[in-house]
Scaffold this motif. Structure first.
Motif, PDB file in Angstrom:
ATOM      1  N   LYS A 141      -2.268   4.282  16.184  1.00  0.00           N
ATOM      2  CA  LYS A 141      -3.231   4.507  14.906  1.00  0.00           C
ATOM      3  C   LYS A 141      -2.590   3.543  13.714  1.00  0.00           C
ATOM      4  N   LEU A 142      -1.230   3.913  13.688  1.00  0.00           N
ATOM      5  CA  LEU A 142      -0.375   3.237  12.610  1.00  0.00           C
ATOM      6  C   LEU A 142      -0.327   1.840  12.769  1.00  0.00           C
ATOM      7  N   LEU A 143      -0.896   1.168  13.833  1.00  0.00           N
ATOM      8  CA  LEU A 143      -0.855  -0.496  13.972  1.00  0.00           C
ATOM      9  C   LEU A 143      -2.113  -0.995  13.030  1.00  0.00           C
ATOM     10  N   ASP A 144      -2.682  -0.272  12.510  1.00  0.00           N
ATOM     11  CA  ASP A 144      -3.691  -0.501  11.339  1.00  0.00           C
ATOM     12  C   ASP A 144      -3.118  -0.807  10.038  1.00  0.00           C
ATOM     13  N   ILE A 145      -1.894  -0.560   9.780  1.00  0.00           N
ATOM     14  CA  ILE A 145      -1.089  -0.732   8.544  1.00  0.00           C
ATOM     15  C   ILE A 145      -0.856  -2.190   8.310  1.00  0.00           C
ATOM     16  N   LYS A 146      -0.992  -2.707   7.365  1.00  0.00           N
ATOM     17  CA  LYS A 146      -0.821  -4.115   7.383  1.00  0.00           C
ATOM     18  C   LYS A 146      -0.239  -4.275   5.907  1.00  0.00           C
ATOM     19  N   THR A 147       0.663  -5.275   5.633  1.00  0.00           N
ATOM     20  CA  THR A 147       1.256  -5.702   4.461  1.00  0.00           C
ATOM     21  C   THR A 147       0.316  -5.552   3.477  1.00  0.00           C
ATOM     22  N   GLY A 148       0.423  -4.901   2.048  1.00  0.00           N
ATOM     23  CA  GLY A 148      -0.429  -4.984   1.299  1.00  0.00           C
ATOM     24  C   GLY A 148      -1.449  -3.732   1.151  1.00  0.00           C
ATOM     25  N   GLY A 149      -1.439  -2.979   2.265  1.00  0.00           N
ATOM     26  CA  GLY A 149      -2.410  -1.953   2.492  1.00  0.00           C
ATOM     27  C   GLY A 149      -1.515  -0.544   1.976  1.00  0.00           C
ATOM     28  N   SER A 150      -2.130   0.618   2.469  1.00  0.00           N
ATOM     29  CA  SER A 150      -1.587   1.798   1.992  1.00  0.00           C
ATOM     30  C   SER A 150      -1.129   2.778   2.985  1.00  0.00           C
ATOM     31  N   ILE A 151      -0.275   3.807   2.566  1.00  0.00           N
ATOM     32  CA  ILE A 151       0.155   4.685   3.830  1.00  0.00           C
ATOM     33  C   ILE A 151       0.146   5.987   2.915  1.00  0.00           C
ATOM     34  N   ILE A 152      -0.131   7.040   3.560  1.00  0.00           N
ATOM     35  CA  ILE A 152      -0.056   8.428   3.218  1.00  0.00           C
ATOM     36  C   ILE A 152       1.081   9.069   3.687  1.00  0.00           C
ATOM     37  N   ILE A 153       2.014   9.688   2.837  1.00  0.00           N
ATOM     38  CA  ILE A 153       3.092  10.340   3.394  1.00  0.00           C
ATOM     39  C   ILE A 153       3.325  11.786   2.552  1.00  0.00           C
ATOM     40  N   ARG A 154       4.174  12.527   3.213  1.00  0.00           N
ATOM     41  CA  ARG A 154       4.393  14.072   2.902  1.00  0.00           C
ATOM     42  C   ARG A 154       6.027  14.245   2.960  1.00  0.00           C
ATOM     43  N   GLY A 155       6.413  14.637   2.058  1.00  0.00           N
ATOM     44  CA  GLY A 155       7.937  14.597   1.991  1.00  0.00           C
ATOM     45  C   GLY A 155       8.485  15.183   0.900  1.00  0.00           C
ATOM     46  N   PRO A 156       9.817  15.534   0.562  1.00  0.00           N
ATOM     47  CA  PRO A 156      10.806  15.148   1.799  1.00  0.00           C
ATOM     48  C   PRO A 156      11.398  16.290   2.511  1.00  0.00           C
ATOM     49  N   TYR A 157      11.902  15.791   3.706  1.00  0.00           N
ATOM     50  CA  TYR A 157      12.274  16.861   4.891  1.00  0.00           C
ATOM     51  C   TYR A 157      13.410  16.276   5.396  1.00  0.00           C
ATOM     52  N   TRP A 158      14.474  17.081   5.643  1.00  0.00           N
ATOM     53  CA  TRP A 158      15.994  16.825   5.664  1.00  0.00           C
ATOM     54  C   TRP A 158      16.789  17.082   7.123  1.00  0.00           C
ATOM     55  N   ASN A 159      15.729  17.772   8.172  1.00  0.00           N
ATOM     56  CA  ASN A 159      16.544  18.468   9.248  1.00  0.00           C
ATOM     57  C   ASN A 159      16.509  17.259  10.414  1.00  0.00           C
ATOM     58  N   GLY A 160      16.492  15.976  10.239  1.00  0.00           N
ATOM     59  CA  GLY A 160      16.237  15.150  11.283  1.00  0.00           C
ATOM     60  C   GLY A 160      17.467  14.882  12.119  1.00  0.00           C
ATOM     61  N   VAL A 161      18.698  15.440  11.531  1.00  0.00           N
ATOM     62  CA  VAL A 161      20.065  15.315  12.319  1.00  0.00           C
ATOM     63  C   VAL A 161      20.627  16.690  12.384  1.00  0.00           C
ATOM     64  N   PHE A 162      21.104  16.992  13.603  1.00  0.00           N
ATOM     65  CA  PHE A 162      21.878  18.163  13.881  1.00  0.00           C
ATOM     66  C   PHE A 162      23.325  17.954  13.459  1.00  0.00           C
ATOM     67  N   GLY A 163      23.949  18.979  13.041  1.00  0.00           N
ATOM     68  CA  GLY A 163      25.460  18.712  12.585  1.00  0.00           C
ATOM     69  C   GLY A 163      25.817  18.076  11.270  1.00  0.00           C
ATOM     70  N   VAL A 164      25.048  17.981  10.338  1.00  0.00           N
ATOM     71  CA  VAL A 164      25.026  17.418   9.199  1.00  0.00           C
ATOM     72  C   VAL A 164      26.510  17.643   8.624  1.00  0.00           C
ATOM     73  N   LYS A 165      26.908  18.962   8.423  1.00  0.00           N
ATOM     74  CA  LYS A 165      28.053  19.578   7.980  1.00  0.00           C
ATOM     75  C   LYS A 165      29.309  18.688   8.479  1.00  0.00           C
TER      76      LYS A 165
END
Length: 329
Positions: A141-165
């Motif tokens: 569905k994201l292939l519909d995204i084009k330059t000049g268009g829009s995108i809906i986002i939700r965030g921020p989230y931070w746990n995309g990496v384990f071992g951050v310490k």
């Protein structure tokens, strides 16, 4: 008895206490779990129970949703989509740290939310860059995204990496990054943090299954040693990867970041165990399934011995502990 440190990526932030604390399932606070005594597992300088009480025993306001303008959308043979979009300045700042990710979609329907790691967060121009591997209905569905268009986002989230310490502790040393496939995207913030902490960095890239090194634009900003090699061979750690790791350790490297699928992380840990190098610090990508991002839905949970359930959208752990005592049935 082996001690395992338990940490919550949101503890002490503006999003704490969360819904888990409100419903008696806080990862850190014993009193928010219904216990009588205070036995905080990992003190962050803020009393979660007091914050919950002061907020009327309700969770703090959660993450916000933003509609953002797409500055550039690059489609690589309908297999990979790299998107650059404008976002609010505070959100840009919040997404600089290693492990940052957001949920994105193209419609108002929240069922199409996809968790995507941040590839680059440009605080000077307020531009976020992400890379999406096109697999499944949501990604298509994201292939519909084009330059000049829009995108809906939700965030921020931070746990995309384990071992951050381990990343933050690595200073004035030698470090190795092994990145494969879509793992090249979340590798960039980790590399930037390591470089800012005066580490000598070696990056080994395996582009599979893509033809392009889509991280080249950001890697070229730094004077670091970059090479390309096959890290996996028929689902196993390749001989080239073993040689690279061994040479790096002999050179004095004592930290490895693994940016790829779980099989790559699992094989690297097994190889380090085999050569008796358990002293090497590790961080890796969080590849658990994400759905709500708040620990509520259970999509990110895994069960371990002792009937323990870990919510990996919030719980921060050392990569080695993820594969120990894990129940696969």
């Amino acid at each position: 008895m082996k001690y395992e440190k338990v940490d919550c990526i949101d503890a002490g932030t503006e999003y704490c206490p969360c819904k888990l604390a409100e419903y008696g399932q806080c990862l850190i606070c014993s009193q928010c779990q219904g216990e009588i005594l205070c036995d905080c597992l990992n003190w962050k300088g803020v009393c979660i129970y007091q914050e919950l009480y002061n907020n009327g025993n309700k969770a703090k306001e959660g993450r916000k949703t933003f509609k953002c303008h797409v500055k550039e959308a690059l489609n690589y043979d309908n297999k990979l989509l790299v998107i650059k979009f404008k976002a609010p300045h505070k959100l840009i700042i919040d997404l600089v740290r290693p492990g940052s990710y957001i949920f994105i979609r193209t419609t108002e329907n929240t069922y199409f939310d996809i968790p995507i790691s941040i590839m680059n967060s440009d605080v000077e121009n307020d531009i976020i860059t992400i890379a999406v591997e096109i697999k499944g209905i949501k990604a298509v569905k994201l292939l519909d995204i084009k330059t000049g268009g829009s995108i809906i986002i939700r965030g921020p989230y931070w746990n995309g990496v384990f071992g951050v310490k381990n990343i933050f502790d690595e200073k004035n040393n030698k470090a190795l990054i092994l990145a494969r496939g879509i793992g090249l995207a979340p590798m960039i913030p980790v590399a930037r943090k390591l470089i800012s902490q005066n580490n000598e960095l070696q990056v080994v890239i395996d582009k599979s299954p893509f033809k392009e090194n889509f991280a080249k634009e950001f890697l070229n900003e730094y004077n670091i040693k970059i090479s390309e090699n096959f890290l996996l061979d028929k689902g196993k750690l390749s001989d080239q990867a073993k040689r690279i790791i061994k040479d790096a350790l002999e050179y004095g490297t004592n930290y490895i970041h693994i940016a790829g699928a779980d099989i790559l992380t699992y094989d690297v840990i097994n190889y380090l165990n085999k050569i008796n190098r358990n002293d090497v610090s590790i961080s890796c990508c969080n590849n658990f399934k994400m759905c709500c991002g708040e620990g509520i839905c259970g999509a990110c949970t895994a069960r371990f011995s002792g009937h323990r359930v870990k919510r990996f959208c919030k719980e921060q752990v050392d990569p080695r502990s993820i594969f120990e005592e894990r129940r696969f049935i």
